[in-house]
Motif scaffolding. Structure first.
Motif, PDB file in Angstrom:
ATOM      1  N   MET A   1       0.880  -1.365  -0.037  1.00 29.86           N
ATOM      2  CA  MET A   1       0.069   0.077  -0.098  1.00 29.86           C
ATOM      3  C   MET A   1       0.972   1.405  -0.035  1.00 29.86           C
ATOM      4  O   MET A   1       0.553   2.152  -0.737  1.00 29.86           O
ATOM      5  CB  MET A   1      -1.074  -0.071   1.144  1.00 29.86           C
ATOM      6  N   SER A   2       1.824   1.271   0.702  1.00 26.52           N
ATOM      7  CA  SER A   2       3.075   2.344   0.636  1.00 26.52           C
ATOM      8  C   SER A   2       3.484   2.728  -0.732  1.00 26.52           C
ATOM      9  O   SER A   2       3.702   3.840  -0.901  1.00 26.52           O
ATOM     10  CB  SER A   2       4.073   2.275   1.811  1.00 26.52           C
ATOM     11  N   PHE A   3       3.919   1.489  -1.337  1.00 30.79           N
ATOM     12  CA  PHE A   3       4.523   1.938  -2.467  1.00 30.79           C
ATOM     13  C   PHE A   3       3.308   2.232  -3.515  1.00 30.79           C
ATOM     14  O   PHE A   3       3.594   2.837  -4.640  1.00 30.79           O
ATOM     15  CB  PHE A   3       5.087   0.488  -3.178  1.00 30.79           C
ATOM     16  N   PHE A   4       2.189   1.749  -3.430  1.00 33.73           N
ATOM     17  CA  PHE A   4       1.082   2.314  -4.353  1.00 33.73           C
ATOM     18  C   PHE A   4       0.768   3.861  -3.986  1.00 33.73           C
ATOM     19  O   PHE A   4       0.445   4.489  -5.138  1.00 33.73           O
ATOM     20  CB  PHE A   4      -0.170   1.371  -3.893  1.00 33.73           C
ATOM     21  N   VAL A   5       0.635   4.248  -2.815  1.00 30.40           N
ATOM     22  CA  VAL A   5       0.579   5.481  -2.400  1.00 30.40           C
ATOM     23  C   VAL A   5       1.723   6.461  -3.059  1.00 30.40           C
ATOM     24  O   VAL A   5       1.343   7.595  -3.493  1.00 30.40           O
ATOM     25  CB  VAL A   5       0.700   5.986  -1.056  1.00 30.40           C
ATOM     26  N   TYR A   6       2.942   6.043  -2.963  1.00 30.87           N
ATOM     27  CA  TYR A   6       4.045   6.612  -3.589  1.00 30.87           C
ATOM     28  C   TYR A   6       3.788   6.945  -5.167  1.00 30.87           C
ATOM     29  O   TYR A   6       4.105   8.066  -5.515  1.00 30.87           O
ATOM     30  CB  TYR A   6       5.321   5.955  -3.326  1.00 30.87           C
ATOM     31  N   ALA A   7       3.654   5.709  -5.850  1.00 31.04           N
ATOM     32  CA  ALA A   7       3.133   5.940  -7.086  1.00 31.04           C
ATOM     33  C   ALA A   7       2.389   6.888  -7.732  1.00 31.04           C
ATOM     34  O   ALA A   7       2.268   7.705  -8.672  1.00 31.04           O
ATOM     35  CB  ALA A   7       3.308   4.543  -7.808  1.00 31.04           C
ATOM     36  N   THR A   8       1.158   6.792  -6.932  1.00 31.88           N
ATOM     37  CA  THR A   8      -0.035   7.375  -7.038  1.00 31.88           C
ATOM     38  C   THR A   8       0.238   9.065  -7.113  1.00 31.88           C
ATOM     39  O   THR A   8      -0.186   9.789  -8.079  1.00 31.88           O
ATOM     40  CB  THR A   8      -1.084   7.027  -6.337  1.00 31.88           C
ATOM     41  N   PHE A   9       0.813   9.462  -5.948  1.00 28.40           N
ATOM     42  CA  PHE A   9       0.832  10.828  -5.819  1.00 28.40           C
ATOM     43  C   PHE A   9       2.086  11.487  -6.641  1.00 28.40           C
ATOM     44  O   PHE A   9       2.212  12.433  -6.823  1.00 28.40           O
ATOM     45  CB  PHE A   9       1.375  11.219  -4.286  1.00 28.40           C
ATOM     46  N   ALA A  10       3.138  10.639  -6.994  1.00 22.46           N
ATOM     47  CA  ALA A  10       4.126  10.856  -7.994  1.00 22.46           C
ATOM     48  C   ALA A  10       3.611  11.273  -9.298  1.00 22.46           C
ATOM     49  O   ALA A  10       3.962  12.498  -9.929  1.00 22.46           O
ATOM     50  CB  ALA A  10       5.027   9.775  -8.078  1.00 22.46           C
ATOM     51  N   ILE A  11       2.733  10.640  -9.785  1.00 19.87           N
ATOM     52  CA  ILE A  11       1.949  10.972 -10.881  1.00 19.87           C
ATOM     53  C   ILE A  11       1.132  12.516 -10.829  1.00 19.87           C
ATOM     54  O   ILE A  11       1.097  13.212 -11.417  1.00 19.87           O
ATOM     55  CB  ILE A  11       1.024   9.969 -11.278  1.00 19.87           C
ATOM     56  N   LEU A  12       0.296  12.340  -9.738  1.00 14.66           N
ATOM     57  CA  LEU A  12      -0.441  13.529  -9.483  1.00 14.66           C
ATOM     58  C   LEU A  12       0.410  14.731  -9.199  1.00 14.66           C
ATOM     59  O   LEU A  12       0.076  16.058  -9.847  1.00 14.66           O
ATOM     60  CB  LEU A  12      -1.244  13.506  -8.056  1.00 14.66           C
ATOM     61  N   LEU A  13       1.606  14.598  -8.506  1.00 16.36           N
ATOM     62  CA  LEU A  13       2.659  15.871  -8.593  1.00 16.36           C
ATOM     63  C   LEU A  13       3.084  16.319  -9.801  1.00 16.36           C
ATOM     64  O   LEU A  13       3.419  17.469  -9.968  1.00 16.36           O
ATOM     65  CB  LEU A  13       3.616  15.505  -7.363  1.00 16.36           C
ATOM     66  N   ASP A  14       3.417  15.179 -10.743  1.00 19.11           N
ATOM     67  CA  ASP A  14       3.869  15.481 -11.815  1.00 19.11           C
ATOM     68  C   ASP A  14       3.043  16.327 -12.734  1.00 19.11           C
ATOM     69  O   ASP A  14       3.248  17.129 -13.424  1.00 19.11           O
ATOM     70  CB  ASP A  14       4.373  14.437 -12.665  1.00 19.11           C
TER      71      ASP A  14
ATOM     72  N   LEU B   1       9.137   7.311   2.858  1.00 20.58           N
ATOM     73  CA  LEU B   1       8.010   6.690   3.759  1.00 20.58           C
ATOM     74  C   LEU B   1       7.781   5.283   3.414  1.00 20.58           C
ATOM     75  O   LEU B   1       7.717   4.705   4.166  1.00 20.58           O
ATOM     76  CB  LEU B   1       6.886   7.526   3.387  1.00 20.58           C
ATOM     77  N   ALA B   2       7.742   4.982   1.963  1.00 22.57           N
ATOM     78  CA  ALA B   2       7.669   3.545   1.623  1.00 22.57           C
ATOM     79  C   ALA B   2       8.702   2.739   2.126  1.00 22.57           C
ATOM     80  O   ALA B   2       8.328   1.569   2.788  1.00 22.57           O
ATOM     81  CB  ALA B   2       7.540   3.619   0.032  1.00 22.57           C
ATOM     82  N   PHE B   3       9.824   3.206   2.072  1.00 29.20           N
ATOM     83  CA  PHE B   3      10.927   2.245   2.432  1.00 29.20           C
ATOM     84  C   PHE B   3      10.942   2.239   4.189  1.00 29.20           C
ATOM     85  O   PHE B   3      11.212   1.336   4.470  1.00 29.20           O
ATOM     86  CB  PHE B   3      12.260   2.801   2.022  1.00 29.20           C
ATOM     87  N   GLY B   4      10.579   3.250   4.589  1.00 27.30           N
ATOM     88  CA  GLY B   4      10.374   3.579   6.151  1.00 27.30           C
ATOM     89  C   GLY B   4       9.411   2.284   6.729  1.00 27.30           C
ATOM     90  O   GLY B   4       9.582   1.830   7.739  1.00 27.30           O
TER      91      GLY B   4
ATOM     92  N   LEU C   1      16.193   3.606   2.548  1.00 26.15           N
ATOM     93  CA  LEU C   1      15.663   4.793   3.390  1.00 26.15           C
ATOM     94  C   LEU C   1      16.404   5.950   3.493  1.00 26.15           C
ATOM     95  O   LEU C   1      16.209   7.113   3.385  1.00 26.15           O
ATOM     96  CB  LEU C   1      14.999   4.271   4.650  1.00 26.15           C
ATOM     97  N   THR C   2      17.837   5.686   3.915  1.00 23.01           N
ATOM     98  CA  THR C   2      18.488   6.874   4.092  1.00 23.01           C
ATOM     99  C   THR C   2      18.933   7.605   3.213  1.00 23.01           C
ATOM    100  O   THR C   2      18.960   8.793   2.828  1.00 23.01           O
ATOM    101  CB  THR C   2      19.886   6.114   4.924  1.00 23.01           C
ATOM    102  N   THR C   3      19.227   6.722   1.755  1.00 19.21           N
ATOM    103  CA  THR C   3      19.630   7.444   0.563  1.00 19.21           C
ATOM    104  C   THR C   3      18.495   8.359   0.029  1.00 19.21           C
ATOM    105  O   THR C   3      18.442   9.259  -0.731  1.00 19.21           O
ATOM    106  CB  THR C   3      20.089   6.665  -0.300  1.00 19.21           C
ATOM    107  N   ALA C   4      17.121   7.851   0.133  1.00 20.72           N
ATOM    108  CA  ALA C   4      16.069   8.410  -0.174  1.00 20.72           C
ATOM    109  C   ALA C   4      15.896   9.923   0.480  1.00 20.72           C
ATOM    110  O   ALA C   4      15.455  10.793  -0.075  1.00 20.72           O
ATOM    111  CB  ALA C   4      14.713   7.659  -0.053  1.00 20.72           C
ATOM    112  N   LEU C   5      16.180   9.794   1.788  1.00 25.79           N
ATOM    113  CA  LEU C   5      16.117  11.080   2.606  1.00 25.79           C
ATOM    114  C   LEU C   5      17.361  11.981   2.020  1.00 25.79           C
ATOM    115  O   LEU C   5      17.057  13.327   2.094  1.00 25.79           O
ATOM    116  CB  LEU C   5      16.067  10.532   4.099  1.00 25.79           C
TER     117      LEU C   5
END
Length: 312
Positions: A98-111, A128-131, A163-167
């Motif tokens: 679910m976390s990765f689904f939220v990431y992909a969904t909002f990445a599209i909307l933000l773009d 957040l998804a990696f966390g 997670l660390t490198t994403a931050l």
């Protein structure tokens, strides 16, 4: 996820995603080393959001498998509406998807809305998804003391670096090394998921002194003695070290090959740009001299001197 297919399929997805990011980051840095900026995802020519659509599709399939297809009754709840103990791990796995689904969904909307903080927010969503992934594996309801727990412990190290490198990508968008390590860790996650699928659910690959047992509908590895368990964990650690070395060799070799391929275009373009800059600078100097000469002539004319007087 607690099965052979449940590890191999997500592992292939992580591997392909990590390889895709690694390839694009190296290519982008090789072509534009001075203006490189990290990107959390990469569009394709025919379908801009293909990467994100595939993440959403894979996450949806994973959630469906964990909550509706995998359970024997095809739903995750008990008859009284509560979550049964043997389905707790299914909910934990579904939260990661679910976390990765939220990431992909909002990445599209933000773009789509071209948000100013698009890049930083997308990196935060990925973090957040990696966390969430790290938290679920660290507090996993499965056995943490057995061989499966050891494989999950080693996996947590890879997820923690992801997670660390994403931050770090939020504050260091121009750092190629941060993006390189993050992509490599995503790829490594995929490799380790596949390794776990084979090593924990293939009877012929289970270490000596250990066997597969059915634990409330889930197959787990149990060892007959502490010595056998210690040996099995040590073998997992050695295996992890082998893959660290192998993946490092692969990544550096890929980097050198791609830099050799794409850096030639950069050299030619750099020389052309340098020539244009020199030409522009020369033109500017000549025009400046010409303007100064014309200004001096106009000043003399104003004071009563004719142009031919200057020539004399």
């Amino acid at each position: 996820m607690g099965s052979f297919i449940g590890h191999v399929l997500p592992g292939m997805a992580f591997f392909i995603l990590g390889l895709w990011h690694l390839f694009n980051h190296i290519k982008l840095y090789s072509l534009r080393p001075n203006s490189y900026i990290s990107s959390p995802w990469f569009p394709t020519t025919k379908l801009r959001y293909l990467e994100l659509y595939l993440i959403m599709l894979g996450s949806s399939i994973s959630i469906s498998m964990e909550l509706f297809i995998g359970p024997q009754k095809h739903h995750p709840f008990d008859v009284d509406g509560t979550i049964p103990s043997n389905h707790l791990r299914n909910f934990e796995h579904s939260l990661i998807s679910m976390s990765f689904f939220v990431y992909a969904t909002f990445a599209i909307l933000l773009d789509k809305i071209s948000a100013e903080a698009q890049r930083g927010l997308t990196h935060i969503l990925g973090a957040l998804a990696f966390g969430q992934q790290l938290l679920m594996f660290h507090l996993h309801s499965t056995d943490h003391k057995g061989l499966e727990g050891q494989y999950h412990l080693l996996l947590q190290n890879i997820v923690a670096i992801s997670l660390t490198t994403a931050l770090m990508g939020i504050g260091l968008p121009k750092s190629f090394l941060v993006s390189f390590v993050r992509s490599l860790c995503i790829l490594f996650q995929g490799v380790w998921f596949v390794v776990m699928g084979f090593m924990l659910w293939t009877p012929g690959l289970i270490p000596k002194g250990c066997s597969l047992y059915n634990d409330d509908g889930h197959k787990i590895v149990r060892c007959t003695s502490e010595e056998a368990l210690h040996r099995a964990k040590s073998l997992a650690n050695i295996q992890f070290g082998w893959f660290v070395i192998g993946i490092t060799i692969f990544a550096i070799t890929l980097y050198m090959a791609m830099v050799e391929t794409y850096s030639k275009n950069v050299k030619y373009s750099s020389l052309a740009e340098e020539f244009e800059e020199i030409h522009e600078e020369t033109s500017d100097v000549e025009s400046l001299k010409k303007n100064k000469f014309e200004d001096s002539k106009s000043l003399l004319v104003e004071r009563g001197f004719a142009p031919f007087d200057m020539e004399r």
